[in-house]
Design a protein around this motif. Structure first.
Motif, PDB file in Angstrom:
ATOM      1  N   SER A 116       0.833  -1.203   0.000  1.00 54.86           N
ATOM      2  CA  SER A 116       0.000   0.000   0.000  1.00 54.86           C
ATOM      3  C   SER A 116       0.863   1.246   0.000  1.00 54.86           C
ATOM      4  CB  SER A 116      -0.911   0.003   1.228  1.00 54.86           C
ATOM      5  OG  SER A 116      -1.899  -0.994   1.067  1.00 54.86           O
ATOM      6  N   CYS A 117       0.608   2.089  -1.005  1.00 56.53           N
ATOM      7  CA  CYS A 117       1.211   3.414  -1.032  1.00 56.53           C
ATOM      8  C   CYS A 117       0.178   4.356  -0.388  1.00 56.53           C
ATOM      9  CB  CYS A 117       1.466   3.802  -2.488  1.00 56.53           C
ATOM     10  SG  CYS A 117       1.943   5.511  -2.714  1.00 56.53           S
ATOM     11  N   PHE A 118       0.613   5.203   0.511  1.00 51.62           N
ATOM     12  CA  PHE A 118      -0.316   6.140   1.159  1.00 51.62           C
ATOM     13  C   PHE A 118      -0.027   7.567   0.716  1.00 51.62           C
ATOM     14  CE2 PHE A 118      -0.087   2.543   4.061  1.00 51.62           C
ATOM     15  CZ  PHE A 118      -1.437   2.272   4.249  1.00 51.62           C
ATOM     16  N   ILE A 119      -1.098   8.262   0.402  1.00 44.55           N
ATOM     17  CA  ILE A 119      -0.985   9.697   0.165  1.00 44.55           C
ATOM     18  C   ILE A 119      -1.691  10.344   1.346  1.00 44.55           C
ATOM     19  CG2 ILE A 119      -1.461  11.600  -1.405  1.00 44.55           C
ATOM     20  CD1 ILE A 119      -1.685   9.516  -3.643  1.00 44.55           C
ATOM     21  N   VAL A 120      -0.920  10.990   2.204  1.00 46.65           N
ATOM     22  CA  VAL A 120      -1.491  11.575   3.429  1.00 46.65           C
ATOM     23  C   VAL A 120      -1.463  13.088   3.296  1.00 46.65           C
ATOM     24  CG1 VAL A 120      -1.407  11.633   5.940  1.00 46.65           C
ATOM     25  CG2 VAL A 120      -0.553   9.626   4.728  1.00 46.65           C
ATOM     26  N   GLY A 121      -2.635  13.718   3.518  1.00 43.21           N
ATOM     27  CA  GLY A 121      -2.776  15.159   3.355  1.00 43.21           C
ATOM     28  C   GLY A 121      -3.323  15.481   1.980  1.00 43.21           C
ATOM     29  N   ARG A 122      -3.745  16.717   1.795  1.00 42.73           N
ATOM     30  CA  ARG A 122      -4.280  17.142   0.504  1.00 42.73           C
ATOM     31  C   ARG A 122      -3.552  18.404   0.019  1.00 42.73           C
ATOM     32  NH1 ARG A 122      -5.374  12.678   0.158  1.00 42.73           N
ATOM     33  NH2 ARG A 122      -7.409  11.671   0.038  1.00 42.73           N
ATOM     34  N   LYS A 123      -3.949  19.599   0.543  1.00 41.55           N
ATOM     35  CA  LYS A 123      -3.273  20.820   0.079  1.00 41.55           C
ATOM     36  C   LYS A 123      -1.782  20.765   0.353  1.00 41.55           C
ATOM     37  CE  LYS A 123      -6.831  24.191  -0.633  1.00 41.55           C
ATOM     38  NZ  LYS A 123      -7.511  25.432  -0.214  1.00 41.55           N
ATOM     39  N   LYS A 124      -1.412  20.101   1.427  1.00 43.46           N
ATOM     40  CA  LYS A 124      -0.006  19.741   1.669  1.00 43.46           C
ATOM     41  C   LYS A 124      -0.002  18.248   1.939  1.00 43.46           C
ATOM     42  CE  LYS A 124       2.234  23.777   3.742  1.00 43.46           C
ATOM     43  NZ  LYS A 124       2.753  24.229   5.053  1.00 43.46           N
ATOM     44  N   PHE A 125       0.707  17.508   1.132  1.00 45.78           N
ATOM     45  CA  PHE A 125       0.669  16.049   1.294  1.00 45.78           C
ATOM     46  C   PHE A 125       2.050  15.405   1.165  1.00 45.78           C
ATOM     47  CE2 PHE A 125       1.160  14.452  -3.094  1.00 45.78           C
ATOM     48  CZ  PHE A 125       0.890  15.583  -3.853  1.00 45.78           C
ATOM     49  N   ILE A 126       2.125  14.163   1.630  1.00 46.49           N
ATOM     50  CA  ILE A 126       3.323  13.351   1.428  1.00 46.49           C
ATOM     51  C   ILE A 126       2.910  12.029   0.782  1.00 46.49           C
ATOM     52  CG2 ILE A 126       4.689  14.281   3.348  1.00 46.49           C
ATOM     53  CD1 ILE A 126       3.804  11.687   4.876  1.00 46.49           C
ATOM     54  N   VAL A 127       3.870  11.367   0.167  1.00 48.80           N
ATOM     55  CA  VAL A 127       3.625  10.060  -0.449  1.00 48.80           C
ATOM     56  C   VAL A 127       4.514   9.045   0.261  1.00 48.80           C
ATOM     57  CG1 VAL A 127       3.682   8.724  -2.595  1.00 48.80           C
ATOM     58  CG2 VAL A 127       3.147  11.173  -2.671  1.00 48.80           C
ATOM     59  N   GLU A 181      -3.215  22.330  -7.388  1.00 50.39           N
ATOM     60  CA  GLU A 181      -2.268  23.132  -6.596  1.00 50.39           C
ATOM     61  C   GLU A 181      -2.063  22.603  -5.183  1.00 50.39           C
ATOM     62  OE1 GLU A 181      -2.837  27.317  -7.023  1.00 50.39           O
ATOM     63  OE2 GLU A 181      -2.747  27.184  -9.202  1.00 50.39           O
ATOM     64  N   PHE A 182      -2.226  21.306  -5.019  1.00 50.78           N
ATOM     65  CA  PHE A 182      -1.838  20.667  -3.773  1.00 50.78           C
ATOM     66  C   PHE A 182      -0.308  20.489  -3.833  1.00 50.78           C
ATOM     67  CE2 PHE A 182      -6.087  18.139  -3.141  1.00 50.78           C
ATOM     68  CZ  PHE A 182      -6.784  19.338  -3.159  1.00 50.78           C
ATOM     69  N   ALA A 183       0.352  20.650  -2.691  1.00 51.11           N
ATOM     70  CA  ALA A 183       1.825  20.645  -2.683  1.00 51.11           C
ATOM     71  C   ALA A 183       2.391  19.388  -2.031  1.00 51.11           C
ATOM     72  CB  ALA A 183       2.334  21.877  -1.954  1.00 51.11           C
ATOM     73  N   CYS A 184       3.223  18.676  -2.806  1.00 54.05           N
ATOM     74  CA  CYS A 184       3.861  17.469  -2.282  1.00 54.05           C
ATOM     75  C   CYS A 184       5.092  17.854  -1.456  1.00 54.05           C
ATOM     76  CB  CYS A 184       4.258  16.553  -3.447  1.00 54.05           C
ATOM     77  SG  CYS A 184       4.918  14.979  -2.892  1.00 54.05           S
ATOM     78  N   GLN A 185       5.150  17.357  -0.218  1.00 55.48           N
ATOM     79  CA  GLN A 185       6.233  17.732   0.699  1.00 55.48           C
ATOM     80  C   GLN A 185       7.411  16.760   0.642  1.00 55.48           C
ATOM     81  OE1 GLN A 185       5.495  20.659   2.798  1.00 55.48           O
ATOM     82  NE2 GLN A 185       4.039  20.606   1.111  1.00 55.48           N
ATOM     83  N   ALA A 186       7.117  15.494   0.417  1.00 60.33           N
ATOM     84  CA  ALA A 186       8.193  14.492   0.426  1.00 60.33           C
ATOM     85  C   ALA A 186       7.672  13.169  -0.122  1.00 60.33           C
ATOM     86  CB  ALA A 186       8.722  14.285   1.840  1.00 60.33           C
ATOM     87  N   LEU A 211       8.988  20.415 -10.294  1.00 57.77           N
ATOM     88  CA  LEU A 211       9.065  20.363  -8.834  1.00 57.77           C
ATOM     89  C   LEU A 211      10.296  19.577  -8.395  1.00 57.77           C
ATOM     90  CD1 LEU A 211       5.332  19.401  -8.187  1.00 57.77           C
ATOM     91  CD2 LEU A 211       6.346  21.654  -7.822  1.00 57.77           C
ATOM     92  N   SER A 212      10.932  20.002  -7.291  1.00 55.93           N
ATOM     93  CA  SER A 212      11.961  19.120  -6.729  1.00 55.93           C
ATOM     94  C   SER A 212      11.512  18.669  -5.346  1.00 55.93           C
ATOM     95  CB  SER A 212      13.344  19.771  -6.691  1.00 55.93           C
ATOM     96  OG  SER A 212      13.224  21.153  -6.549  1.00 55.93           O
ATOM     97  N   ILE A 213      11.046  17.441  -5.321  1.00 55.20           N
ATOM     98  CA  ILE A 213      10.501  16.857  -4.096  1.00 55.20           C
ATOM     99  C   ILE A 213      11.572  15.946  -3.496  1.00 55.20           C
ATOM    100  CG2 ILE A 213       8.563  15.561  -3.105  1.00 55.20           C
ATOM    101  CD1 ILE A 213       7.633  17.972  -4.753  1.00 55.20           C
TER     102      ILE A 213
END
Ligand SMILES: [Zn+2]
Length: 514
Positions: A265-276, A301-306, A333-335
């Motif tokens: 399971s891959c989790f995407i946690v958060g929306r406007k600011k999220f991580i994978v 325009e949700f932002a991936c943090q890491a 983007l550089s994540i």
């Protein structure tokens, strides 16, 4: 080792509307059930051979008829509601006696209906499409859904022990419970609730006291049916990912993992600011569907943090670098890719990490309304030295990684694995404040997180007790101990079991018990 997915079994479910037509019936599945235990669901279940024997009026399609019969039987078995014509003459006591005849197997459902001169009319049921359990699940169903009205003077209740908390609820209220992580809901139920919430409002033209036998004339029911059916058809009944609450998506990806699991399971946690977390698949087709979902987030325009790798095992990495490059090429983007330093050291030369997570720090994330929340990081060695877990304390939702999983068992293989560390990590996870749900890297989410972790600890200690006994009784090699202790597994798994035995022996030695 790549396992084949289970073949879906035929099933039916019924979306039951109350008499005033503004609420639907749902119930919580018993947390002890192996399949979606603790989840909220509509009444329903597996097709039985005898469902074919039930006569249905106004239906020329034999296939459809048996699924209607299955839905009616399941509704009666599970919540005691008899969706038949001619049933109004039965008293509550008579219905209970019929229910007993059915559950005890004294009579088939067809025999009961015939004996009491009851019949099913197909025009009382609106077919709203089918949904198939995703491939990652060890048990799968292809479930046909029907919309139906609850007949007057029948009160749904938990008629079998598999269900509890049976209630009529406004679809919007049900959705709010899910959004705030008060309940777990399987995707077909969630998708249906979303459509119902938009269309089933008790407005001025609301269907107050619809007559049970005249609902086919009701245009609104037809409209809702059409929308539900369109959703199912647009997706071909396939479910690709699960929204566990309003800010978490669980996306199972096919990986080279250990049986019985087939996916990580891959989790995407958060929306406007999220991580994978664990974008692990090495398969292009799998990666592409994940990337498409993440792209849709970026486009909003949700932002991936890491992009995070939980630990070093091969079923938890392999897609993160490709995802990083994809987001760089497509959006500029550089994540950063992140992991525990121990994981980064083990994967040197395979994955390049730009960020390290020691455990104890938190990610500041945002939901789709921009409200912020924190995701705590937890360093939980034992299964792997650098294993990370994550905790959303507000929702009481734990992402347990490979510490605790929904199905299958966790391997503790020294020297990377350490049984003492593992049990300490489980203790820590068990005691997280406000803990409610967990979802591991394999299998479905678990409704009783604390109970699940406790059962893991008890199971390990019981195994350890037996290993110690076998050792004291003269079993000297790991194989000899496995043969005495692991009597419930197939010999194909002996090699893995030997590693667990070694981990237990190491712990017992450290504790000076051997
Ligand atoms: Zn692992």
């Amino acid at each position: 080792m790549n396992q084949k997915s289970a073949i879906p079994k035929d099933a039916s479910a019924v979306i039951l509307l109350n008499q005033s037509g503004d609420r639907i019936l749902w119930a919580q599945r018993n947390p002890q059930l192996a399949f979606l235990g603790g989840y909220h669901a509509f009444p329903g279940g597996k097709l039985e051979a005898t469902d074919r024997l039930v006569k249905i009026k106004n239906c020329t399609d034999e296939d459809l008829a048996q699924f209607i019969a299955c839905a009616v039987r399941e509704a009666f078995e599970e919540v005691g509601v008899l969706l038949v014509r001619g049933g109004e003459k039965l008293t509550k006591g008579q219905r209970a006696s019929l229910h007993d005849d059915l559950i005890s197997g004294r009579m088939t459902f067809a025999e009961i209906l015939e004996h009491w001169n009851l019949w099913i009319d197909a025009t009382d049921f609106f077919y709203t499409g089918f949904w198939t359990t995703p491939k990652f699940s060890p048990v799968r169903f292809k479930t046909r859904f029907f919309l139906a009205l609850c007949p007057p003077k029948q009160e749904p209740h938990a008629a079998i022990s598999e269900l509890q908390n049976v209630e009529f609820i406004r679809p919007n209220d049900a959705l709010n419970e899910w959004k705030n992580s008060k309940v777990l809901i399987a995707p077909p139920v969630l998708l249906s609730l979303k459509t119902l919430a938009e269309n089933l409002t008790a407005d001025e033209s609301g269907f107050t006291q619809i007559k049970y036998d005249s609902k086919i004339k009701d245009q609104r029911l037809k409209n809702i049916t059409k929308k539900l059916l369109e959703n199912s058809q647009a997706a071909d009944g396939q479910i690709r990912y699960m929204e566990l609450n309003s800010r978490v998506t669980c996306f199972p990806l096919k990986t080279e993992t250990l049986p019985p699991a087939t996916h990580t399971s891959c989790f995407i946690v958060g929306r406007k600011k999220f991580i994978v977390i664990d974008a692990a698949s090495t398969d292009d087709a799998e990666r592409n569907v994940l990337h498409a979902l993440i792209d849709s987030f970026i486009e909003k325009e949700f932002a991936c943090q890491a992009i995070i790798t939980t630990h070093l095992h091969r079923d938890h990495f392999g897609g993160e670098t490709v995802l990083q490059k994809h987001l760089q090429d497509k959006f500029g983007l550089s994540i950063p890719i992140a992991a525990h330093r121990l994981t980064a050291e083990s994967l040197a030369g395979k994955v390049e990490f730009q960020k390290f997570i020691a455990g104890g720090e938190a990610f500041d994330l945002e939901d789709e309304n921009g409200a912020d929340f924190q995701l705590q990081t937890l360093h939980t060695p034992g299964h792997a030295r650098g294993l990370l877990a994550f905790y959303d304390a507000e929702f009481g939702f734990l992402f347990s990684g490979d510490n605790v999983i929904g199905s299958g068992s966790v391997v503790i293989a020294p020297p990377e694995g350490n049984m003492k560390d593992y049990l300490n990590s489980l203790e820590r996870l068990k005691n997280l404040p406000n803990l409610r749900f967990l979802c591991g890297s394999h299998g479905a989410a678990v409704s009783d997180a604390k109970g699940k972790i406790e059962s893991y600890i008890a199971h390990r200690l019981e195994r350890e007790r037996k290993i110690l006994k076998a050792f004291v009784n003269g079993a000297k090699t790991a194989r000899e101990i496995v043969e005495q202790v692991y009597t419930d597994i197939s010999p194909a798994l002996y090699e893995l079991a030997e590693k667990s035995v070694a981990a237990h022996l190491e712990k017992l030695y450290e504790e000076e018990k051997i």
